[in-house]
Design a protein around this motif. Sequence first.
Motif, mmCIF file in Angstrom:
data_model
loop_
_atom_site.group_PDB
_atom_site.id
_atom_site.type_symbol
_atom_site.label_atom_id
_atom_site.label_comp_id
_atom_site.label_asym_id
_atom_site.label_seq_id
_atom_site.Cartn_x
_atom_site.Cartn_y
_atom_site.Cartn_z
ATOM 1 N N GLU A 96 2.221 7.017 -3.935
ATOM 2 C CA GLU A 96 1.325 6.273 -4.820
ATOM 3 C C GLU A 96 2.048 5.865 -6.100
ATOM 4 O OE1 GLU A 96 -2.026 8.835 -5.378
ATOM 5 O OE2 GLU A 96 -2.723 8.543 -3.317
ATOM 6 N N PRO B 91 -6.867 6.463 -0.796
ATOM 7 C CA PRO B 91 -5.477 6.752 -1.132
ATOM 8 C C PRO B 91 -4.441 6.054 -0.252
ATOM 9 C CG PRO B 91 -6.442 8.611 0.016
ATOM 10 C CD PRO B 91 -7.553 7.622 -0.231
ATOM 11 N N HIS C 267 4.263 2.995 -5.371
ATOM 12 C CA HIS C 267 3.409 1.809 -5.226
ATOM 13 C C HIS C 267 3.026 1.251 -6.603
ATOM 14 C CE1 HIS C 267 0.134 -0.735 -3.731
ATOM 15 N NE2 HIS C 267 -0.691 -0.114 -4.557
ATOM 16 N N ASN D 249 -3.940 11.987 -11.802
ATOM 17 C CA ASN D 249 -4.507 12.304 -10.487
ATOM 18 C C ASN D 249 -5.750 13.192 -10.595
ATOM 19 O OD1 ASN D 249 -2.345 11.172 -8.634
ATOM 20 N ND2 ASN D 249 -1.153 12.439 -10.029
ATOM 21 N N ARG E 270 0.843 -1.189 0.000
ATOM 22 C CA ARG E 270 0.000 0.000 0.000
ATOM 23 C C ARG E 270 0.882 1.245 0.000
ATOM 24 N NH1 ARG E 270 -2.401 0.398 6.106
ATOM 25 N NH2 ARG E 270 -0.428 0.034 7.152
ATOM 26 N N PRO E 271 0.373 2.328 -0.571
ATOM 27 C CA PRO E 271 1.204 3.526 -0.706
ATOM 28 C C PRO E 271 1.360 4.332 0.580
ATOM 29 C CG PRO E 271 -0.923 3.883 -1.719
ATOM 30 C CD PRO E 271 -0.878 2.441 -1.298
ATOM 31 N N THR F 231 -3.658 -0.882 -4.589
ATOM 32 C CA THR F 231 -4.492 -1.015 -5.780
ATOM 33 C C THR F 231 -4.338 -2.405 -6.385
ATOM 34 O OG1 THR F 231 -5.074 -0.019 -7.886
ATOM 35 C CG2 THR F 231 -2.743 -0.095 -7.361
#
Length: 157
Positions: free
Chosen positions: A134, A75, A137, A93, A9-10, A79
């Motif tokens: 993100e 967030p 990630h 984004n 996960r970010p 994903t």
Amino acid sequence: MTNWDIQERPNRFPWPPLLLVAMIGVGFVLRELVPFGVSRTPLSQFSGFVLIAGALALDGWASLTFSRAKTTILPHRGTRNLVTTGPFRFSRNPIYVGNLLILAGVGLLAGSPWHVVLVPALAATIWYFAIAREEAHLAANFPEEWPNYAARVRRWL
């Protein structure tokens, strides 16, 4: 960058919505402490409404696109799929673009130039607390697709 697995996960915390709310609050505090000689007008209020409505529509489109891709909008969660359709064809984004539009729209609605001035600060804090992580990630989870997508689609617009 972090002490947890970036591939999982970010982030540990959902920073972007909280940063938006914080910047809205900072804008109102600054408006009281250092007032500009600007008053609300019907045009500024209408423009603020249009920006906020457009931002919410963009956020809704992005949310629907995430849902169709069967991945999370949160967030701070990992994903499952690299989403490149819907508004993600134009911006990596779009939800964060929506956040910037909301901040500017609040300023126009409230007659507070401070909110508009804070838009670059919000962009920088979202980049630092969310986007950089993100993107790391996504690069870890989609080593072939991510570089091609990132080269093809701009971060903001």
